[in-house]
Design a protein around this motif. Structure first.
Motif, PDB file in Angstrom:
ATOM      1  N   ASP A  96       7.311 -13.594 -12.191  1.00  0.00           N
ATOM      2  CA  ASP A  96       5.920 -13.496 -11.743  1.00  0.00           C
ATOM      3  C   ASP A  96       5.837 -12.606 -10.512  1.00  0.00           C
ATOM      4  O   ASP A  96       6.857 -12.256  -9.915  1.00  0.00           O
ATOM      5  CB  ASP A  96       5.371 -14.878 -11.367  1.00  0.00           C
ATOM      6  CG  ASP A  96       5.206 -15.813 -12.543  1.00  0.00           C
ATOM      7  OD1 ASP A  96       5.507 -15.422 -13.685  1.00  0.00           O
ATOM      8  OD2 ASP A  96       4.770 -16.959 -12.305  1.00  0.00           O
ATOM      9  N   ALA A  97       4.621 -12.281 -10.129  1.00  0.00           N
ATOM     10  CA  ALA A  97       4.380 -11.552  -8.880  1.00  0.00           C
ATOM     11  C   ALA A  97       3.231 -12.223  -8.144  1.00  0.00           C
ATOM     12  O   ALA A  97       2.276 -12.699  -8.768  1.00  0.00           O
ATOM     13  CB  ALA A  97       4.036 -10.095  -9.153  1.00  0.00           C
ATOM     14  N   VAL A  98       3.343 -12.273  -6.837  1.00  0.00           N
ATOM     15  CA  VAL A  98       2.227 -12.690  -5.992  1.00  0.00           C
ATOM     16  C   VAL A  98       1.830 -11.463  -5.198  1.00  0.00           C
ATOM     17  O   VAL A  98       2.640 -10.885  -4.468  1.00  0.00           O
ATOM     18  CB  VAL A  98       2.593 -13.861  -5.064  1.00  0.00           C
ATOM     19  CG1 VAL A  98       1.457 -14.154  -4.093  1.00  0.00           C
ATOM     20  CG2 VAL A  98       2.919 -15.111  -5.879  1.00  0.00           C
ATOM     21  N   LEU A  99       0.583 -11.050  -5.390  1.00  0.00           N
ATOM     22  CA  LEU A  99       0.057  -9.848  -4.751  1.00  0.00           C
ATOM     23  C   LEU A  99      -0.857 -10.232  -3.605  1.00  0.00           C
ATOM     24  O   LEU A  99      -1.702 -11.119  -3.755  1.00  0.00           O
ATOM     25  CB  LEU A  99      -0.734  -9.025  -5.768  1.00  0.00           C
ATOM     26  CG  LEU A  99      -0.052  -8.757  -7.103  1.00  0.00           C
ATOM     27  CD1 LEU A  99      -0.990  -8.004  -8.030  1.00  0.00           C
ATOM     28  CD2 LEU A  99       1.251  -8.009  -6.913  1.00  0.00           C
ATOM     29  N   ILE A 100      -0.688  -9.549  -2.489  1.00  0.00           N
ATOM     30  CA  ILE A 100      -1.508  -9.819  -1.317  1.00  0.00           C
ATOM     31  C   ILE A 100      -2.082  -8.493  -0.834  1.00  0.00           C
ATOM     32  O   ILE A 100      -1.340  -7.540  -0.591  1.00  0.00           O
ATOM     33  CB  ILE A 100      -0.692 -10.506  -0.209  1.00  0.00           C
ATOM     34  CG1 ILE A 100      -0.104 -11.820  -0.749  1.00  0.00           C
ATOM     35  CG2 ILE A 100      -1.553 -10.746   1.029  1.00  0.00           C
ATOM     36  CD1 ILE A 100       0.906 -12.463   0.162  1.00  0.00           C
ATOM     37  N   HIS A 101      -3.402  -8.448  -0.724  1.00  0.00           N
ATOM     38  CA  HIS A 101      -4.102  -7.259  -0.241  1.00  0.00           C
ATOM     39  C   HIS A 101      -4.814  -7.616   1.060  1.00  0.00           C
ATOM     40  O   HIS A 101      -5.801  -8.342   1.041  1.00  0.00           O
ATOM     41  CB  HIS A 101      -5.121  -6.760  -1.268  1.00  0.00           C
ATOM     42  CG  HIS A 101      -4.493  -6.301  -2.530  1.00  0.00           C
ATOM     43  ND1 HIS A 101      -4.486  -7.053  -3.669  1.00  0.00           N
ATOM     44  CD2 HIS A 101      -3.827  -5.166  -2.814  1.00  0.00           C
ATOM     45  CE1 HIS A 101      -3.848  -6.398  -4.621  1.00  0.00           C
ATOM     46  NE2 HIS A 101      -3.435  -5.248  -4.129  1.00  0.00           N
ATOM     47  N   GLY A 102      -4.289  -7.100   2.163  1.00  0.00           N
ATOM     48  CA  GLY A 102      -4.908  -7.371   3.463  1.00  0.00           C
ATOM     49  C   GLY A 102      -5.042  -8.851   3.716  1.00  0.00           C
ATOM     50  O   GLY A 102      -4.085  -9.602   3.601  1.00  0.00           O
ATOM     51  N   ARG A 103      -6.257  -9.286   3.994  1.00  0.00           N
ATOM     52  CA  ARG A 103      -6.505 -10.702   4.288  1.00  0.00           C
ATOM     53  C   ARG A 103      -7.101 -11.462   3.107  1.00  0.00           C
ATOM     54  O   ARG A 103      -7.552 -12.590   3.252  1.00  0.00           O
ATOM     55  CB  ARG A 103      -7.417 -10.822   5.497  1.00  0.00           C
ATOM     56  CG  ARG A 103      -6.797 -10.264   6.763  1.00  0.00           C
ATOM     57  CD  ARG A 103      -7.725 -10.493   7.954  1.00  0.00           C
ATOM     58  NE  ARG A 103      -7.198  -9.896   9.149  1.00  0.00           N
ATOM     59  CZ  ARG A 103      -6.387 -10.516   9.999  1.00  0.00           C
ATOM     60  NH1 ARG A 103      -6.004 -11.737   9.759  1.00  0.00           N
ATOM     61  NH2 ARG A 103      -5.964  -9.897  11.079  1.00  0.00           N
TER      62      ARG A 103
END
Length: 114
Positions: A96-103
């Motif tokens: 899996d992937a956990v994606l985080i964009h800024g806040r």
């Protein structure tokens, strides 16, 4: 992910807290092998999940998802297979992937290798 980079370390911690809220149990963090590194290895229900954490300040240029290319996917798959063999894992597994964009809130993509 480079943990000596403050944003990378913070993103990984954010991803772990998010996964924990989804009912995941941590097995290993920053596991290294000859093929690469897996950011988080967690158990979710009866499945062992190898998690790639990606942080991007914005979604410009495709964002965090776009940064996981064919080469990275291959390294993740080989690393996961190595872990499975080394630990004689018999339970279902996925990457899996956990994606985080800024806040923004993390986004969890399941089974990114199909």
């Amino acid at each position: 992910m480079r943990l000596n980079h403050p944003q990378g370390a913070a993103a990984e911690e954010t991803a772990w807290r998010f996964l924990q809220q989804q009912g995941c149990r941590l097995r290993v963090r920053n596991w290294h092998c000859p093929f690469g590194e897996i950011d988080l290895i967690v158990e979710h229900q009866a499945t062992l999940v190898f998690v790639e954490v990606r942080y991007r300040q914005s979604q410009a240029y495709g964002g965090a998802a776009h940064s996981i290319g064919v080469t990275k996917l291959g390294r993740l798959q080989r690393s996961a297979e190595y872990y499975i063999q080394q630990h004689r894992i018999t339970q279902p597994c996925r990457i899996d992937a956990v994606l985080i964009h800024g806040r923004q809130a993390p986004e969890w993509l399941t089974n990114i290798t199909g």
